[in-house]
Design an enzyme around this catalytic site. Structure first.
Site, PDB file in Angstrom:
ATOM      1  CD  GLU A   1       8.909   6.082   1.904  1.00  0.00           C
ATOM      2  OE1 GLU A   1       7.987   5.265   2.091  1.00  0.00           O
ATOM      3  OE2 GLU A   1       9.009   7.172   1.334  1.00  0.00           O
TER       4      GLU A   1
ATOM      5  NE  ARG B   1       0.044   9.652  -1.227  1.00  0.00           N
ATOM      6  CZ  ARG B   1       0.114   8.214  -1.811  1.00  0.00           C
ATOM      7  NH1 ARG B   1       1.451   8.034  -1.694  1.00  0.00           N
ATOM      8  NH2 ARG B   1      -0.642   7.374  -1.631  1.00  0.00           N
TER       9      ARG B   1
ATOM     10  CG  PHE C   1       1.246  -6.141  -3.344  1.00  0.00           C
ATOM     11  CD1 PHE C   1       2.196  -5.508  -3.060  1.00  0.00           C
ATOM     12  CD2 PHE C   1       0.073  -6.039  -2.816  1.00  0.00           C
ATOM     13  CE1 PHE C   1       1.990  -4.384  -2.335  1.00  0.00           C
ATOM     14  CE2 PHE C   1      -0.333  -4.893  -2.100  1.00  0.00           C
ATOM     15  CZ  PHE C   1       0.799  -3.980  -1.789  1.00  0.00           C
TER      16      PHE C   1
ATOM     17  CG  ASN D   1       3.581   1.949  -9.283  1.00  0.00           C
ATOM     18  OD1 ASN D   1       4.815   1.831  -9.042  1.00  0.00           O
ATOM     19  ND2 ASN D   1       2.650   2.311  -8.314  1.00  0.00           N
TER      20      ASN D   1
ATOM     21  CG  HIS E   1       7.853   5.081  -3.351  1.00  0.00           C
ATOM     22  ND1 HIS E   1       6.925   4.470  -2.941  1.00  0.00           N
ATOM     23  CD2 HIS E   1       8.613   5.677  -2.361  1.00  0.00           C
ATOM     24  CE1 HIS E   1       6.959   4.741  -1.612  1.00  0.00           C
ATOM     25  NE2 HIS E   1       7.857   5.538  -1.081  1.00  0.00           N
TER      26      HIS E   1
ATOM     27  CE  LYS F   1       7.569   2.221  -7.351  1.00  0.00           C
ATOM     28  NZ  LYS F   1       6.315   1.520  -7.065  1.00  0.00           N
TER      29      LYS F   1
ATOM     30  CE1 TYR G   1       7.594   0.228  -1.871  1.00  0.00           C
ATOM     31  CE2 TYR G   1       9.394  -0.678  -2.659  1.00  0.00           C
ATOM     32  CZ  TYR G   1       8.331   0.271  -2.783  1.00  0.00           C
ATOM     33  OH  TYR G   1       8.268   1.392  -3.884  1.00  0.00           O
TER      34      TYR G   1
HETATM   35  P1  CMP Z   1       4.320   2.359  -4.269  1.00  0.00           P
HETATM   36  O1  CMP Z   1       4.013   3.831  -4.127  1.00  0.00           O
HETATM   37  O2  CMP Z   1       5.775   2.244  -4.296  1.00  0.00           O
HETATM   38  O3  CMP Z   1       4.024   1.632  -2.923  1.00  0.00           O
HETATM   39  C1  CMP Z   1       4.044   0.239  -2.331  1.00  0.00           C
HETATM   40  C2  CMP Z   1       3.907  -0.319  -3.914  1.00  0.00           C
HETATM   41  O4  CMP Z   1       3.214  -1.750  -4.091  1.00  0.00           O
HETATM   42  C3  CMP Z   1       3.239   0.383  -4.925  1.00  0.00           C
HETATM   43  O5  CMP Z   1       3.833   1.637  -5.202  1.00  0.00           O
HETATM   44  C4  CMP Z   1       3.076  -0.690  -5.995  1.00  0.00           C
HETATM   45  O6  CMP Z   1       3.973  -0.380  -6.939  1.00  0.00           O
HETATM   46  C5  CMP Z   1       3.015  -1.861  -5.210  1.00  0.00           C
HETATM   47  N1  CMP Z   1       1.633  -2.489  -5.234  1.00  0.00           N
HETATM   48  C6  CMP Z   1       0.416  -2.136  -4.651  1.00  0.00           C
HETATM   49  N2  CMP Z   1      -0.569  -2.893  -4.972  1.00  0.00           N
HETATM   50  C7  CMP Z   1      -0.028  -3.869  -5.551  1.00  0.00           C
HETATM   51  C8  CMP Z   1      -0.872  -5.017  -6.171  1.00  0.00           C
HETATM   52  N3  CMP Z   1      -2.046  -5.108  -5.925  1.00  0.00           N
HETATM   53  N4  CMP Z   1      -0.043  -5.787  -6.964  1.00  0.00           N
HETATM   54  C9  CMP Z   1       1.432  -5.470  -7.127  1.00  0.00           C
HETATM   55  N5  CMP Z   1       1.979  -4.462  -6.628  1.00  0.00           N
HETATM   56  C10 CMP Z   1       1.321  -3.807  -5.877  1.00  0.00           C
END
Ligand code: CMP
Length: 139
Positions: A128, A87, A59, A114, A117, A11, A51
């Protein structure tokens, strides 16, 4: 039955912080083979589509803004039990809850930024991967 492929994105926060090399090293050392890879940037529209499954979540707007804020690395990865094993390698969505030694524990800043993904199911891994890569781009 579990398939042997998953999909990942490194990311914008991880790209910005020069973590691409470190993250790819962990992925390779965990036994994943790179089937396809692309360094690219999502438009807000494309991030929204990718997404879409989270459209109703509070969010969603933040997620779309963030994921279109800078370049990312997209990849299809291959390994036996790929979705579950990847994961485990990346750790919990919230890096404060991620296990020691996981990619998110090491490289992630926050739940939104984070670092990586990882697909949550074989079905989503397929969707995806298809979002980014044609058949000719997979090896
Ligand atoms: P990802 O695995 O890419 O899948 C969905 C994404 O949404 C997740 O990682 C996070 O980056 C984001 N996400 C999930 N929960 C939250 C939250 N509470 N606030 C902001 N972003 C979120």
């Amino acid at each position: 039955m579990a398939t042997n492929r998953t999909f990942t994105m490194i990311k914008p926060d991880a790209v910005e912080n020069n973590y691409i090399g470190g993250i790819l090293k962990m992925i390779n050392e965990a036994g994943f083979r790179i089937v396809a890879m692309k360094y690219t940037k999502l438009s807000a529209e494309a991030a929204g589509k990718f997404y879409e499954i989270h459209k109703e979540r509070p969010f969603y707007g933040e997620l779309v803004n963030y994921m279109s804020s800078g370049p990312i690395v997209a990849a299809i990865l291959e390994k036996e039990n790929a979705v579950a094993d990847f994961r485990t390698l990346i750790g919990a969505t919230d890096p404060t809850k991620a296990d020691e030694g996981t990619i998110r524990k090491i490289y992630a800043k926050s739940i939104a930024a984070n670092a990586v993904h990882g697909s949550d199911s074989d079905e989503n891994a397929q969707l995806e991967g298809d979002f980014y890569f044609s058949k000719l781009e997979r090896f």
